[in-house]
Scaffold this motif. Structure first.
Motif, short mmCIF file in Angstrom:
data_model
loop_
_atom_site.label_atom_id
_atom_site.label_comp_id
_atom_site.label_asym_id
_atom_site.label_seq_id
_atom_site.Cartn_x
_atom_site.Cartn_y
_atom_site.Cartn_z
N VAL A 153 0.73 -1.08 0.17
CA VAL A 153 -0.10 0.07 -0.07
C VAL A 153 0.66 1.41 -0.01
N THR A 154 0.70 2.13 -0.75
CA THR A 154 1.39 3.32 -0.88
C THR A 154 0.32 4.80 -0.26
N LEU A 155 0.70 5.38 0.76
CA LEU A 155 0.02 6.52 1.13
C LEU A 155 0.80 7.71 0.75
N THR A 156 -0.08 8.85 0.41
CA THR A 156 0.39 10.03 -0.49
C THR A 156 0.15 11.28 0.38
N TRP A 157 1.13 12.13 0.46
CA TRP A 157 0.57 13.52 1.13
C TRP A 157 0.47 14.38 0.05
N PRO A 158 -0.31 15.46 0.46
CA PRO A 158 -0.36 16.53 -0.55
C PRO A 158 1.07 17.17 -1.13
N THR A 159 1.84 17.17 -0.33
CA THR A 159 3.26 17.89 -0.89
C THR A 159 4.06 16.64 -1.85
N GLY A 160 3.39 15.58 -1.98
CA GLY A 160 4.26 14.59 -2.72
C GLY A 160 4.87 13.45 -1.84
N TYR A 161 5.00 13.61 -0.89
CA TYR A 161 5.68 12.76 -0.02
C TYR A 161 4.93 11.24 0.06
N THR A 162 5.54 10.19 -0.33
CA THR A 162 4.78 8.92 -0.12
C THR A 162 5.38 8.08 0.63
N LEU A 163 4.44 7.13 1.06
CA LEU A 163 5.01 6.13 2.28
C LEU A 163 4.68 4.67 1.84
N ARG A 164 5.58 3.94 1.06
CA ARG A 164 5.19 2.47 0.93
C ARG A 164 5.18 1.47 1.75
N LEU A 165 4.11 0.95 1.97
CA LEU A 165 4.11 -0.05 3.13
C LEU A 165 4.13 -1.50 2.55
N THR A 166 4.81 -2.22 2.80
CA THR A 166 5.00 -3.92 2.58
C THR A 166 4.98 -4.71 4.08
N ARG A 167 4.75 -5.92 3.77
CA ARG A 167 4.62 -6.64 4.92
C ARG A 167 5.24 -8.11 4.56
N GLU A 168 6.16 -8.81 5.47
CA GLU A 168 6.64 -10.20 5.32
C GLU A 168 6.40 -10.65 6.52
N GLY A 169 5.51 -11.59 6.80
CA GLY A 169 5.25 -12.05 8.07
C GLY A 169 4.59 -11.09 9.11
N ASP A 170 5.24 -11.08 10.17
CA ASP A 170 5.02 -10.26 11.14
C ASP A 170 5.61 -8.76 10.80
N VAL A 171 6.66 -8.61 9.91
CA VAL A 171 7.57 -7.40 10.13
C VAL A 171 6.92 -6.78 8.83
N ILE A 172 6.70 -5.36 9.14
CA ILE A 172 6.15 -4.35 8.31
C ILE A 172 7.30 -3.49 8.02
N THR A 173 7.53 -2.97 6.87
CA THR A 173 8.55 -2.11 6.21
C THR A 173 7.75 -0.82 5.78
N GLY A 174 8.19 0.37 6.10
CA GLY A 174 7.51 1.59 5.41
C GLY A 174 8.81 2.23 4.87
N VAL A 175 8.56 2.72 3.66
CA VAL A 175 9.76 3.66 3.28
C VAL A 175 9.07 4.95 2.70
N LEU A 176 9.48 6.02 3.55
CA LEU A 176 9.22 7.22 3.18
C LEU A 176 9.79 8.26 2.09
N THR A 177 9.37 8.30 1.24
CA THR A 177 10.23 8.97 0.07
C THR A 177 9.77 10.54 -0.10
N SER A 178 10.63 11.29 0.05
CA SER A 178 10.62 12.77 0.07
C SER A 178 10.15 13.18 -1.42
N SER A 179 9.58 14.53 -1.52
CA SER A 179 9.60 15.21 -2.77
C SER A 179 10.11 16.28 -2.54
N GLY A 180 11.08 16.69 -1.41
CA GLY A 180 11.79 17.73 -1.42
C GLY A 180 11.00 19.06 -0.77
N GLY A 181 9.48 18.89 -0.62
CA GLY A 181 8.78 19.97 0.10
C GLY A 181 8.82 19.87 1.32
#
Length: 210
Positions: free
Chosen positions: A52-80
């Protein structure tokens, strides 16, 4: 669906009334029973977690993935600049337990923080960020996720584990000479009995036409 038993589980006393009082000993037999059950049981199809990818109005995104019990979130900056908008976390990516304030700082810009926390206005848990990092840079966060409906193992496997652990323990008490290396320690092998096998791989009656 359920999870494998450990000595900390309250239902263990019901399923195995004469469980050893020593938790370390109980966990040893429960672990051995779990391995025996897994070796005999059919392979489970693991629960799938669609990213799942969450997106903010400024263009930042948070991509969520899950493997078993472990969740990984990668927040990517738009520079805003930072946004005050809070995004609710989908159910399959909620953190486990009661600790809700989880913060992750960018190693390149310590003022940039990803926060996972209770949000009363949402009536649930949300993700937010503050600060600013250069466009394209990321903050990576990991947390342990709550169990979700459909995850885990069949309830009958839990009973099979308790029965097998009890059988192993009783066998070791009855035959304390199961010492294979001369150290004075050892467990006599105890094959799965028909009750445990039936719980793991139920045999269904086959009709006969006379």
């Amino acid at each position: 669906m359920a999870t494998w038993l450990t000595a900390d589980d309250t239902e263990l006393q019901v399923l195995w009334p004469d469980v050893p009082m020593d938790d370390a000993v109980a966990n040893l037999f429960l672990s051995a029973a779990k391995d025996a059950c897994l070796a005999y049981a059919p392979e489970l199809i693991p629960t799938g977690y669609a990213p799942v990818t969450l997106t903010w109005p400024t263009g930042y995104t948070l991509r969520l993935t899950r493997e078993g019990d472990v969740i990984t979130g990668v927040l990517t900056s738009s520079g805003g600049a930072a946004s005050t908008v809070i995004r609710p976390l989908p159910a399959t990516f909620l953190p486990a337990g009661t600790v809700r304030v989880l913060e992750y700082n960018s190693p390149d810009a310590p003022t940039a923080v990803l926060t996972i926390n209770d949000v009363p206005a949402l009536g649930g848990i949300g993700a937010s960020y503050s600060g600013q990092i250069a466009a394209g840079e990321t903050i990576t966060a990991q947390w342990v996720g709550d169990p979700v409906p459909g995850d885990g193992i069949p309830d009958s496997w839990v009973l099979a584990q308790a029965l097998q652990a009890r059988n192993l323990y009783n066998s070791a008490k009855a035959s304390p000479g199961g010492d294979m290396d001369g150290s004075g320690y050892g467990i006599t092998a105890f094959p799965l009995d028909w009750q445990v096998q039936q719980l793991l791989r139920p045999r269904r009656a086959v009709g006969v036409i006379a």
